[in-house]
Scaffold this motif. Structure first.
Motif, mmCIF file in Angstrom:
data_model
loop_
_atom_site.group_PDB
_atom_site.id
_atom_site.type_symbol
_atom_site.label_atom_id
_atom_site.label_comp_id
_atom_site.label_asym_id
_atom_site.label_seq_id
_atom_site.Cartn_x
_atom_site.Cartn_y
_atom_site.Cartn_z
ATOM 1 N N LYS A 6 0.827 -1.191 0.000
ATOM 2 C CA LYS A 6 0.000 0.000 0.000
ATOM 3 C C LYS A 6 0.867 1.247 0.000
ATOM 4 N N ALA A 7 0.318 2.329 -0.459
ATOM 5 C CA ALA A 7 1.039 3.597 -0.447
ATOM 6 C C ALA A 7 1.503 3.912 0.968
ATOM 7 N N GLY A 8 2.766 4.337 1.054
ATOM 8 C CA GLY A 8 3.360 4.637 2.348
ATOM 9 C C GLY A 8 4.130 3.487 2.962
ATOM 10 N N ASP A 9 3.934 2.294 2.432
ATOM 11 C CA ASP A 9 4.649 1.123 2.933
ATOM 12 C C ASP A 9 6.093 1.118 2.472
ATOM 13 N N SER A 10 6.841 0.186 3.031
ATOM 14 C CA SER A 10 8.231 -0.041 2.631
ATOM 15 C C SER A 10 8.366 -1.440 2.031
ATOM 16 N N LEU A 11 9.389 -1.584 1.204
ATOM 17 C CA LEU A 11 9.655 -2.871 0.556
ATOM 18 C C LEU A 11 11.123 -2.918 0.182
ATOM 19 N N SER A 12 11.703 -4.097 0.268
ATOM 20 C CA SER A 12 13.103 -4.257 -0.120
ATOM 21 C C SER A 12 13.236 -5.293 -1.226
ATOM 22 N N LEU A 13 14.069 -4.975 -2.186
ATOM 23 C CA LEU A 13 14.395 -5.883 -3.278
ATOM 24 C C LEU A 13 15.833 -6.350 -3.139
ATOM 25 N N SER A 14 16.095 -7.550 -3.633
ATOM 26 C CA SER A 14 17.445 -8.108 -3.628
ATOM 27 C C SER A 14 17.830 -8.505 -5.040
ATOM 28 N N CYS A 15 19.107 -8.451 -5.292
ATOM 29 C CA CYS A 15 19.652 -8.920 -6.565
ATOM 30 C C CYS A 15 20.909 -9.726 -6.257
ATOM 31 N N LEU A 16 20.882 -10.983 -6.620
ATOM 32 C CA LEU A 16 22.047 -11.837 -6.438
ATOM 33 C C LEU A 16 22.780 -11.987 -7.763
ATOM 34 N N ALA A 17 24.088 -11.760 -7.726
ATOM 35 C CA ALA A 17 24.907 -11.829 -8.928
ATOM 36 C C ALA A 17 25.845 -13.021 -8.859
ATOM 37 N N SER A 18 26.105 -13.617 -9.997
ATOM 38 C CA SER A 18 27.067 -14.706 -10.096
ATOM 39 C C SER A 18 27.734 -14.636 -11.449
ATOM 40 N N GLY A 19 28.869 -15.324 -11.559
ATOM 41 C CA GLY A 19 29.563 -15.404 -12.831
ATOM 42 C C GLY A 19 30.639 -14.368 -13.048
ATOM 43 N N HIS A 20 30.870 -13.533 -12.064
ATOM 44 C CA HIS A 20 31.918 -12.515 -12.183
ATOM 45 C C HIS A 20 32.330 -12.088 -10.782
ATOM 46 N N THR A 21 33.523 -11.585 -10.668
ATOM 47 C CA THR A 21 33.971 -11.058 -9.378
ATOM 48 C C THR A 21 33.073 -9.891 -8.995
ATOM 49 N N PHE A 22 32.299 -10.062 -7.933
ATOM 50 C CA PHE A 22 31.282 -9.069 -7.605
ATOM 51 C C PHE A 22 31.892 -7.725 -7.258
ATOM 52 N N THR A 23 33.054 -7.734 -6.661
ATOM 53 C CA THR A 23 33.682 -6.474 -6.267
ATOM 54 C C THR A 23 34.140 -5.650 -7.463
ATOM 55 N N ARG A 24 34.050 -6.214 -8.654
ATOM 56 C CA ARG A 24 34.378 -5.488 -9.888
ATOM 57 C C ARG A 24 33.145 -5.249 -10.753
ATOM 58 N N LEU A 25 31.982 -5.338 -10.165
ATOM 59 C CA LEU A 25 30.739 -5.066 -10.869
ATOM 60 C C LEU A 25 30.079 -3.809 -10.325
ATOM 61 N N THR A 26 29.790 -2.886 -11.218
ATOM 62 C CA THR A 26 28.916 -1.775 -10.863
ATOM 63 C C THR A 26 27.478 -2.252 -11.033
ATOM 64 N N MET A 27 26.655 -1.941 -10.057
ATOM 65 C CA MET A 27 25.289 -2.464 -10.019
ATOM 66 C C MET A 27 24.282 -1.327 -10.058
ATOM 67 N N ALA A 28 23.138 -1.608 -10.630
ATOM 68 C CA ALA A 28 22.108 -0.567 -10.713
ATOM 69 C C ALA A 28 20.723 -1.195 -10.724
ATOM 70 N N TRP A 29 19.754 -0.362 -10.397
ATOM 71 C CA TRP A 29 18.354 -0.718 -10.523
ATOM 72 C C TRP A 29 17.706 0.201 -11.565
ATOM 73 N N PHE A 30 16.905 -0.409 -12.407
ATOM 74 C CA PHE A 30 16.055 0.304 -13.342
ATOM 75 C C PHE A 30 14.621 -0.154 -13.110
ATOM 76 N N ARG A 31 13.680 0.579 -13.656
ATOM 77 C CA ARG A 31 12.291 0.141 -13.563
ATOM 78 C C ARG A 31 11.530 0.549 -14.822
#
Length: 124
Positions: A13-38
């Motif tokens: 509902k409007a005003g609520d909170s929500l969290s999304l997760s993204c799990l990455a594999s196949g590359h050294t994660f510390t060398r990946l720039t990450m982003a969210w789009f919608r």
């Protein structure tokens, strides 16, 4: 090959909170720039926020700044999007994106790797 898997979408509902997760594999994660789009119904996919691998600098779209927070867990290869004060206009499919450039850009073209997306729906 980088693989990205999003989770955490849902109906809130409007005003609520929500969290999304993204799990990455196949590359050294510390060398990946990450982003969210919608992508809202009938519109193009747009930048929400990102975090670079070089210095951890974060960037947010004006529409979500001060409501959404991006974080990353380099140990577990995960990125998160915590969303507060959700509005009906935040309703969209949210996509995780990644690339190897050091800082988060705002263009889709800057990201080679994409998740399948997770639906977030906010009712009024």
């Amino acid at each position: 090959q980088v693989q990205l898997v999003e989770s955490g979408g849902g109906l809130v509902k409007a005003g609520d909170s929500l969290s999304l997760s993204c799990l990455a594999s196949g590359h050294t994660f510390t060398r990946l720039t990450m982003a969210w789009f919608r992508r809202a119904p009938g519109t193009e996919r747009v930048f929400v926020g990102g975090i670079g691998w070089n210095d951890g600098r974060k960037d947010y779209a004006f529409s979500v700044k001060d409501r959404f927070t991006i974080s990353r867990d380099n140990t577990n290869g995960a990125m998160y999007l915590h969303m507060d004060s959700l509005k009906p206009e935040d309703t969209a499919v949210y996509y995780c994106a990644a690339d190897t450039h050091p800082r988060a850009g705002r263009s889709q073209a800057e990201y080679a790797y994409w998740g399948q997306g997770t639906q977030v729906s906010v009712s009024s």
